[in-house]
Write an enzyme that holds these catalytic residues in place. Sequence first.
Site, PDB file in Angstrom:
ATOM      1  CB  ALA A 130      -0.935  -0.009   1.211  1.00 21.77           C
ATOM      2  CD  GLU A 131       4.587   4.307   3.592  1.00 22.12           C
ATOM      3  OE1 GLU A 131       5.182   5.386   3.690  1.00 22.12           O
ATOM      4  OE2 GLU A 131       4.061   3.732   4.551  1.00 22.12           O
ATOM      5  CB  THR A 132       5.076   0.208  -2.679  1.00 21.72           C
ATOM      6  OG1 THR A 132       6.008  -0.302  -1.716  1.00 21.72           O
ATOM      7  CG2 THR A 132       5.711   0.209  -4.057  1.00 21.72           C
TER       8      THR A 132
END
EC number: 3.1.2.-
Length: 137
Positions: free
Chosen positions: A62-64
């Site tokens: 998700a953060e990527t």
Amino acid sequence: MIWKRHLTLDELNATSQNTLVAHLGIVYTRLGDDVLEAEMPVDARTHQPFGLLHGGASAALAETLGSMAGYLMTRDGQCVVGTELNATHHRAVSQGKVRGVCLPLHLGRQNQSWEITLFDEQGRRCCTCRLGTVVMG
């Protein structure tokens, strides 16, 4: 198209070399008008000790996605950093791949919010995330 930077999928994937993203096997698969997608394998690299997809691996996907989407919304001399990540896990996944779909919730000059939804190979929602980013520079 909302993106301010115009990169191909090959160029996006090249940014992952020698990073956590590459180690986890995350690959960008789609760059649409307002969506960025990637896949991540569910295997020994991303399992927790009980053979299920690790919540931290879901958060990393998700953060990527949110961070790269945020970067695509910047101009030269700017970058983005994540400030808050929330993840709600809905369904366990033990094998195959998960697909992350990243869409904008808010695109301000300095702050951005992204919704990232993870799906299993049957198209079932397994995790919903929200990432806040700040534009720097």
